[in-house]
Scaffold this motif. Structure first.
Motif, PDB file in Angstrom:
ATOM      1  N   GLY A 126       0.801  -1.216   0.000  1.00  0.00           N
ATOM      2  CA  GLY A 126       0.000   0.000   0.000  1.00  0.00           C
ATOM      3  C   GLY A 126       0.837   1.271   0.000  1.00  0.00           C
ATOM      4  N   ILE A 127       1.866   1.292   0.827  1.00  0.00           N
ATOM      5  CA  ILE A 127       2.749   2.477   0.890  1.00  0.00           C
ATOM      6  C   ILE A 127       3.472   2.663  -0.430  1.00  0.00           C
ATOM      7  CG2 ILE A 127       4.780   3.490   2.008  1.00  0.00           C
ATOM      8  CD1 ILE A 127       2.283   3.540   3.762  1.00  0.00           C
ATOM      9  N   LEU A 128       4.028   1.591  -0.975  1.00  0.00           N
ATOM     10  CA  LEU A 128       4.774   1.703  -2.228  1.00  0.00           C
ATOM     11  C   LEU A 128       3.857   2.079  -3.389  1.00  0.00           C
ATOM     12  CD1 LEU A 128       7.251  -1.268  -1.804  1.00  0.00           C
ATOM     13  CD2 LEU A 128       7.735   1.167  -1.513  1.00  0.00           C
ATOM     14  N   ALA A 129       2.641   1.582  -3.394  1.00  0.00           N
ATOM     15  CA  ALA A 129       1.680   1.947  -4.445  1.00  0.00           C
ATOM     16  C   ALA A 129       1.377   3.447  -4.397  1.00  0.00           C
ATOM     17  CB  ALA A 129       0.395   1.132  -4.288  1.00  0.00           C
ATOM     18  N   LYS A 130       1.258   4.002  -3.193  1.00  0.00           N
ATOM     19  CA  LYS A 130       1.025   5.437  -3.061  1.00  0.00           C
ATOM     20  C   LYS A 130       2.219   6.233  -3.611  1.00  0.00           C
ATOM     21  CE  LYS A 130      -2.030   5.379   0.949  1.00  0.00           C
ATOM     22  NZ  LYS A 130      -2.162   5.781   2.354  1.00  0.00           N
ATOM     23  N   LEU A 131       3.414   5.732  -3.390  1.00  0.00           N
ATOM     24  CA  LEU A 131       4.609   6.420  -3.887  1.00  0.00           C
ATOM     25  C   LEU A 131       4.674   6.412  -5.395  1.00  0.00           C
ATOM     26  CD1 LEU A 131       7.048   5.118  -1.171  1.00  0.00           C
ATOM     27  CD2 LEU A 131       6.550   7.519  -1.612  1.00  0.00           C
ATOM     28  N   VAL A 132       4.222   5.345  -6.034  1.00  0.00           N
ATOM     29  CA  VAL A 132       4.212   5.271  -7.494  1.00  0.00           C
ATOM     30  C   VAL A 132       3.203   6.272  -8.047  1.00  0.00           C
ATOM     31  CG1 VAL A 132       3.629   3.812  -9.467  1.00  0.00           C
ATOM     32  CG2 VAL A 132       5.000   2.886  -7.596  1.00  0.00           C
ATOM     33  N   VAL A 133       2.052   6.376  -7.433  1.00  0.00           N
ATOM     34  CA  VAL A 133       1.007   7.305  -7.885  1.00  0.00           C
ATOM     35  C   VAL A 133       1.489   8.744  -7.779  1.00  0.00           C
ATOM     36  CG1 VAL A 133      -1.297   8.194  -7.341  1.00  0.00           C
ATOM     37  CG2 VAL A 133      -0.877   5.734  -7.374  1.00  0.00           C
ATOM     38  N   GLU A 134       2.261   9.053  -6.736  1.00  0.00           N
ATOM     39  CA  GLU A 134       2.727  10.434  -6.517  1.00  0.00           C
ATOM     40  C   GLU A 134       3.741  10.912  -7.535  1.00  0.00           C
ATOM     41  OE1 GLU A 134       4.103  11.466  -2.693  1.00  0.00           O
ATOM     42  OE2 GLU A 134       2.077  11.648  -1.911  1.00  0.00           O
TER      43      GLU A 134
END
Length: 135
Positions: A126-134
């Motif tokens: 979840g954290i890494l997915a948010k970083l990709v979106v940003e």
């Protein structure tokens, strides 16, 4: 040694770093860890040492990025396993062009599954997915 094996050893070395107060103490622990991997190819040893050093030098920047996206779970509250996995994956995503983001995330989730708690794989993902979106 495969990239996956090297990554897991880098994770283990980074994780140890969280428990040592002095650089000398950590260096001694690193030397003992690497001796246990005998026989170890010189290129593999150099790769692991350089990657651990590079990641550790980027910890302030990595933690800042993690804190930006981890609402309610700042790095100070994260388990050491999850935090170490996230730092490793984020470093690869930001600084290693040879590692696709999907690979970095998948490998991080696998390490979290192996070493973390029951919720670690989904938390890390979840954290890494948010970083990709940003990006």
């Amino acid at each position: 040694m495969t990239r996956r094996e090297l990554r897991e050893h880098v994770f283990r070395m980074l994780f140890r770093k969280e428990f040592f107060l002095s650089e000398e103490e950590f260096d001694g622990q690193t030397a003992m860890y690497l001796e246990e991997l005998d026989p170890l190819e010189p290129n593999d040893e150099r790769y692991m040492k350089e990657k651990v050093k590079a990641i550790y030098e980027c910890v302030p920047q990595l933690d800042e990025r993690l804190n930006e996206v981890a609402k309610g779970w700042k790095t100070g509250r994260m388990s050491k396993v999850d935090l170490t996995v996230l730092r490793l994956a984020l470093y690869e995503m930001l600084y290693e062009e040879s590692v696709p983001e999907k690979v970095a995330i998948n490998e991080a989730v696998e390490i979290a599954r192996k070493y973390g708690g029951d919720d670690s794989p989904s938390f890390v993902n979840g954290i890494l997915a948010k970083l990709v979106v940003e990006k």
